[in-house]
Design an enzyme around this catalytic site. Structure first.
Site, mmCIF file in Angstrom:
data_model
loop_
_atom_site.group_PDB
_atom_site.id
_atom_site.type_symbol
_atom_site.label_atom_id
_atom_site.label_comp_id
_atom_site.label_asym_id
_atom_site.label_seq_id
_atom_site.Cartn_x
_atom_site.Cartn_y
_atom_site.Cartn_z
ATOM 1 N N VAL A 23 0.830 -1.206 0.000
ATOM 2 C CA VAL A 23 0.000 0.000 0.000
ATOM 3 C C VAL A 23 0.870 1.264 0.000
ATOM 4 O O VAL A 23 0.608 2.213 -0.741
ATOM 5 C CB VAL A 23 -0.972 0.010 1.208
ATOM 6 C CG1 VAL A 23 -1.877 1.231 1.149
ATOM 7 C CG2 VAL A 23 -1.813 -1.258 1.239
ATOM 8 N N VAL A 42 -8.025 21.679 -4.894
ATOM 9 C CA VAL A 42 -8.088 22.025 -3.472
ATOM 10 C C VAL A 42 -7.307 23.292 -3.149
ATOM 11 O O VAL A 42 -7.554 23.939 -2.134
ATOM 12 C CB VAL A 42 -7.539 20.831 -2.630
ATOM 13 C CG1 VAL A 42 -7.600 21.100 -1.145
ATOM 14 C CG2 VAL A 42 -8.281 19.548 -2.950
ATOM 15 N N LYS A 98 -6.294 -1.776 10.621
ATOM 16 C CA LYS A 98 -7.494 -2.167 11.404
ATOM 17 C C LYS A 98 -7.131 -2.676 12.793
ATOM 18 O O LYS A 98 -7.867 -2.468 13.752
ATOM 19 C CB LYS A 98 -8.329 -3.204 10.657
ATOM 20 C CG LYS A 98 -7.623 -4.526 10.454
ATOM 21 C CD LYS A 98 -7.865 -5.090 9.091
ATOM 22 C CE LYS A 98 -6.605 -5.738 8.596
ATOM 23 N NZ LYS A 98 -6.422 -5.712 7.174
ATOM 24 N N GLU A 122 -10.267 5.392 6.718
ATOM 25 C CA GLU A 122 -11.197 4.781 5.756
ATOM 26 C C GLU A 122 -10.695 3.426 5.250
ATOM 27 O O GLU A 122 -11.459 2.471 5.128
ATOM 28 C CB GLU A 122 -11.372 5.729 4.554
ATOM 29 C CG GLU A 122 -12.353 5.246 3.518
ATOM 30 C CD GLU A 122 -13.767 5.191 4.062
ATOM 31 O OE1 GLU A 122 -14.362 6.248 4.285
ATOM 32 O OE2 GLU A 122 -14.280 4.081 4.284
ATOM 33 N N GLY A 180 -2.809 -14.835 -4.874
ATOM 34 C CA GLY A 180 -2.474 -13.647 -4.078
ATOM 35 C C GLY A 180 -3.652 -13.078 -3.297
ATOM 36 O O GLY A 180 -3.566 -11.985 -2.755
ATOM 37 N N GLU A 183 -2.912 -14.787 2.311
ATOM 38 C CA GLU A 183 -1.515 -14.767 2.753
ATOM 39 C C GLU A 183 -1.019 -16.202 2.948
ATOM 40 O O GLU A 183 -1.825 -17.125 3.087
ATOM 41 C CB GLU A 183 -1.426 -14.090 4.127
ATOM 42 C CG GLU A 183 -2.149 -12.785 4.230
ATOM 43 C CD GLU A 183 -1.204 -11.611 4.303
ATOM 44 O OE1 GLU A 183 -0.038 -11.830 4.645
ATOM 45 O OE2 GLU A 183 -1.651 -10.495 4.003
ATOM 46 N N ASP A 194 -9.862 -10.934 11.377
ATOM 47 C CA ASP A 194 -9.715 -9.707 10.578
ATOM 48 C C ASP A 194 -11.080 -9.014 10.450
ATOM 49 O O ASP A 194 -11.201 -7.802 10.654
ATOM 50 C CB ASP A 194 -9.162 -10.089 9.195
ATOM 51 C CG ASP A 194 -9.158 -8.935 8.222
ATOM 52 O OD1 ASP A 194 -8.142 -8.231 8.147
ATOM 53 O OD2 ASP A 194 -10.184 -8.724 7.535
ATOM 54 N N LYS A 198 -12.597 -5.238 11.877
ATOM 55 C CA LYS A 198 -13.314 -4.261 11.044
ATOM 56 C C LYS A 198 -14.696 -3.960 11.622
ATOM 57 O O LYS A 198 -15.146 -2.811 11.620
ATOM 58 C CB LYS A 198 -13.416 -4.781 9.615
ATOM 59 C CG LYS A 198 -12.045 -4.833 8.940
ATOM 60 C CD LYS A 198 -12.090 -5.669 7.691
ATOM 61 C CE LYS A 198 -10.744 -5.664 6.981
ATOM 62 N NZ LYS A 198 -10.703 -6.662 5.901
ATOM 63 N N GLY A 295 -6.068 -4.586 -2.093
ATOM 64 C CA GLY A 295 -5.276 -4.293 -3.298
ATOM 65 C C GLY A 295 -4.518 -3.001 -3.066
ATOM 66 O O GLY A 295 -5.058 -2.067 -2.458
HETATM 67 N N1 LIG Z 1 -2.444 -4.881 1.186
HETATM 68 C C1 LIG Z 1 -3.734 -4.546 1.141
HETATM 69 O O1 LIG Z 1 -4.442 -4.814 0.161
HETATM 70 C C2 LIG Z 1 -4.360 -3.793 2.302
HETATM 71 C C3 LIG Z 1 -5.736 -3.480 2.255
HETATM 72 C C4 LIG Z 1 -6.312 -2.728 3.297
HETATM 73 C C5 LIG Z 1 -5.527 -2.366 4.379
HETATM 74 N N2 LIG Z 1 -4.205 -2.724 4.408
HETATM 75 C C6 LIG Z 1 -3.408 -2.299 5.568
HETATM 76 O O2 LIG Z 1 -2.351 -1.445 5.128
HETATM 77 C C7 LIG Z 1 -1.229 -1.594 5.981
HETATM 78 C C8 LIG Z 1 0.008 -1.944 5.150
HETATM 79 O O3 LIG Z 1 -0.223 -3.158 4.465
HETATM 80 P P1 LIG Z 1 0.745 -3.662 3.283
HETATM 81 O O4 LIG Z 1 0.024 -4.778 2.621
HETATM 82 O O5 LIG Z 1 1.200 -2.508 2.457
HETATM 83 O O6 LIG Z 1 1.957 -4.252 4.138
HETATM 84 P P2 LIG Z 1 3.421 -4.641 3.624
HETATM 85 O O7 LIG Z 1 3.432 -4.817 2.143
HETATM 86 O O8 LIG Z 1 3.889 -5.756 4.485
HETATM 87 O O9 LIG Z 1 4.303 -3.341 3.960
HETATM 88 C C9 LIG Z 1 4.648 -2.984 5.265
HETATM 89 C C10 LIG Z 1 5.698 -1.892 5.204
HETATM 90 O O10 LIG Z 1 5.997 -1.466 6.536
HETATM 91 C C11 LIG Z 1 7.424 -1.474 6.733
HETATM 92 N N3 LIG Z 1 7.680 -1.812 8.121
HETATM 93 C C12 LIG Z 1 7.451 -2.987 8.767
HETATM 94 N N4 LIG Z 1 7.809 -2.868 10.069
HETATM 95 C C13 LIG Z 1 8.249 -1.630 10.236
HETATM 96 C C14 LIG Z 1 8.759 -0.909 11.353
HETATM 97 N N5 LIG Z 1 8.892 -1.502 12.554
HETATM 98 N N6 LIG Z 1 9.122 0.376 11.171
HETATM 99 C C15 LIG Z 1 9.027 0.959 9.973
HETATM 100 N N7 LIG Z 1 8.552 0.332 8.869
HETATM 101 C C16 LIG Z 1 8.173 -0.930 9.009
HETATM 102 C C17 LIG Z 1 7.931 -2.531 5.765
HETATM 103 O O11 LIG Z 1 9.249 -2.225 5.333
HETATM 104 P P3 LIG Z 1 10.523 -3.092 5.742
HETATM 105 O O12 LIG Z 1 10.084 -4.514 5.811
HETATM 106 O O13 LIG Z 1 11.497 -2.795 4.651
HETATM 107 O O14 LIG Z 1 10.914 -2.515 7.040
HETATM 108 C C18 LIG Z 1 6.998 -2.308 4.560
HETATM 109 O O15 LIG Z 1 7.493 -1.290 3.753
HETATM 110 C C19 LIG Z 1 -1.624 -2.670 7.026
HETATM 111 O O16 LIG Z 1 -2.137 -2.048 8.155
HETATM 112 C C20 LIG Z 1 -2.725 -3.433 6.293
HETATM 113 O O17 LIG Z 1 -3.631 -4.069 7.187
HETATM 114 C C21 LIG Z 1 -3.600 -3.425 3.400
#
Ligand SMILES: NC(=O)c1ccc[n+]([C@@H]2O[C@H](COP(=O)([O-])OP(=O)(O)OC[C@H]3O[C@@H](n4cnc5c(N)ncnc54)[C@H](OP(=O)(O)O)[C@@H]3O)[C@@H](O)[C@H]2O)c1
Length: 415
Positions: A23, A42, A98, A122, A180, A183, A194, A198, A295
């Site tokens: 994200v 804006v 969440k 959101e 995909g 997980e 999860d 929510k 996504g």
């Molecule tokens: N993916 C989706 O479709 C989706 C949908 C809705 C909501 N979300 C929410 O969005 C958020 C991010 O999800 P994601 O899928 O993007 O996760 P992700 O791909 O695992 O990315 C997590 C990021 O956080 C960094 N990170 C991890 N631990 C850290 C720390 N201690 N300090 C600083 N940076 C740190 C990681 O970088 P490094 O590993 O390089 O440190 C990575 O860049 C989550 O809360 C998830 O629930 C995701």
């Protein structure tokens, strides 16, 4: 264009980004693509002031240089620590997390209110489906009676695959992982945890009552069999993982459970990884919102929407707490599957036990398998505790060959 307007359009709005994964990286790309259009619309230009991962960036430095911090790391710590530090510093905070909001929401709401800054989330519920905005803003004046829906795309993908192809739970999960949609460790999704997080967030907003994720009973889809789905199809039903938050008898019931729906129900048509949220209120009848539940680019779009909202006052403040008591026993219709000896009088005995607990049968499918038979039954709505008591007694009968399997049925039909 006057010089003054041009200068205003170039006024920067500095956004610090914590996390640069699926994200975070999509958000960064989107903000870069959309900055000119947002500035024109804006009058203020969003720009990235810094990016933090475990190997890059310094939080204190990013905070210092930001008007707003976006948290896209996930999990509780250090996300909570960064959220509180951001709000205490009088900066807006936007998150898609969440877990954080469903377990530390009250602490964050208070910190935001104290500083008069915005806390927006959101993307934490149902991806790009704007459930939070509609409940918290569009329907701020409505007396909401119920919010329910499909808030986990992984389980909806699995259940849809099982229904379309007759696949087992394990086969459908493997397909979801290959594509995909699930997980490598799918526990949070398939156990309903999860979705519980929510629903805790939606319930807090819709009913003004603090709800912690641990207060939300949740049942997942791991025990659903291809057989249940095939029997249910004969009864005209399809299976969904439902999250529900509802006013009941002066209290609030918040739960997650698999449930059968009749074909005409609006949520029965929500398939694959899509999410949907239905909001019911006497003043508006009902609204159903649906769309992609996850996504990178979809979620990033919801996050950027929150950032733009924070760029424009007035600030968003959640409704005051109502403190409705949480209700755990409520009426529902149920499906029950049980294997029994294929002897005369068996169905009558099962029906008698149900009848003694005030449970009445709506429909039955019975099939012989050698010396045994399978019963798949749908009951009329009844208080859950009474139905569970009957199931417990049925499970102990001599002629019963398997532990009865129980799934709720949402009995409403929409013509
Ligand atoms: N993916 C989706 O479709 C989706 C949908 C809705 C909501 N979300 C929410 O969005 C958020 C991010 O999800 P994601 O899928 O993007 O996760 P992700 O791909 O695992 O990315 C997590 C990021 O956080 C960094 N990170 C991890 N631990 C850290 C720390 N201690 N300090 C600083 N940076 C740190 C990681 O970088 P490094 O590993 O390089 O440190 C990575 O860049 C989550 O809360 C998830 O629930 C995701």
């Amino acid at each position: 264009m006057s010089e003054g307007v041009g200068a205003e359009r170039d006024r920067p709005f500095r956004v610090g980004v914590l996390g640069h994964g699926t994200v975070g990286s999509a958000f960064r790309e989107l903000i870069e693509q959309r900055a000119d259009a947002i500035a024109a619309e804006v009058g203020v230009r969003p720009e990235i002031s810094g990016v933090l991962t475990r190997s890059r960036g310094d939080f204190a430095d990013i905070l210092e240089r930001s008007d707003l911090v976006v948290e896209l790391i996930g999990g509780i710590e250090p996300a909570r620590e960064y959220a509180l530090a951001t709000l205490a510093a009088g900066r807006h905070f936007v998150t898609a997390n969440k877990q954080l909001v469903s377990s530390h929401g009250e602490e964050l709401f208070e910190a935001a209110a104290e500083q008069g800054v915005q806390l927006r989330f959101e993307a934490a519920v149902a991806g790009v489906v704007p459930a939070i905005r509609v409940i918290g803003e569009t329907l701020a004046a409505a007396h909401i009676e119920r919010v329910y829906g499909i808030v986990n795309g992984t389980t909806n993908f699995i259940l849809t695959a099982m229904q379309r192809t007759g696949a087992s739970y394990e086969e459908a999960l493997r397909e979801a992982q290959e594509l995909g949609y699930a997980e490598a460790d799918p526990t949070e999704d398939v156990t309903g945890k999860d979705a519980a997080a929510k629903m805790a967030i939606l319930a807090r907003l819709a009913f003004g009552t603090p709800v912690h994720v641990d207060d939300v009973p949740h049942e997942g889809i791991e025990r659903v069999t291809a057989e249940d789905i095939a029997y249910a199809r004969e009864l005209g039903l399809s299976l969904k993982l439902i999250g529900s938050a509802e006013r009941i008898d002066g209290g609030l019931s918040v739960e997650v459970y698999p449930a059968f729906l009749y074909a005409g129900h609006p949520l029965a048509a929500v398939n694959g990884s899509y999410n949907a949220v239905t909001i019911e209120s006497p003043a508006i009848t009902e609204i159903t919102l649906s769309g992609p539940g996850a996504g990178g680019s979809q979620t990033a779009s919801a996050v950027l929407g929150d950032v733009i909202s924070a760029m424009i006052p007035p600030p968003f403040t959640p409704s005051p707490a109502e403190h409705l008591p949480l209700v755990t026993d409520r009426e529902s219709a149920f499906y029950m599957h049980v294997e029994v000896a294929d002897d005369p009088g068996v169905l009558a005995q099962v029906a008698e036990i149900l009848g003694l607990q005030g449970v009445s049968i709506e429909s039955v499918v019975q099939k012989g398998i050698g010396d045994d038979a399978r019963l798949a039954m749908v009951m009329h709505p009844v208080l859950e505790s009474k139905f569970r008591a009957a199931v417990d007694l049925i499970g102990r009968l001599d002629f019963v060959r398997s532990t009865p399997r129980v799934i709720r049925v949402i009995a409403e039909t929409f013509e």
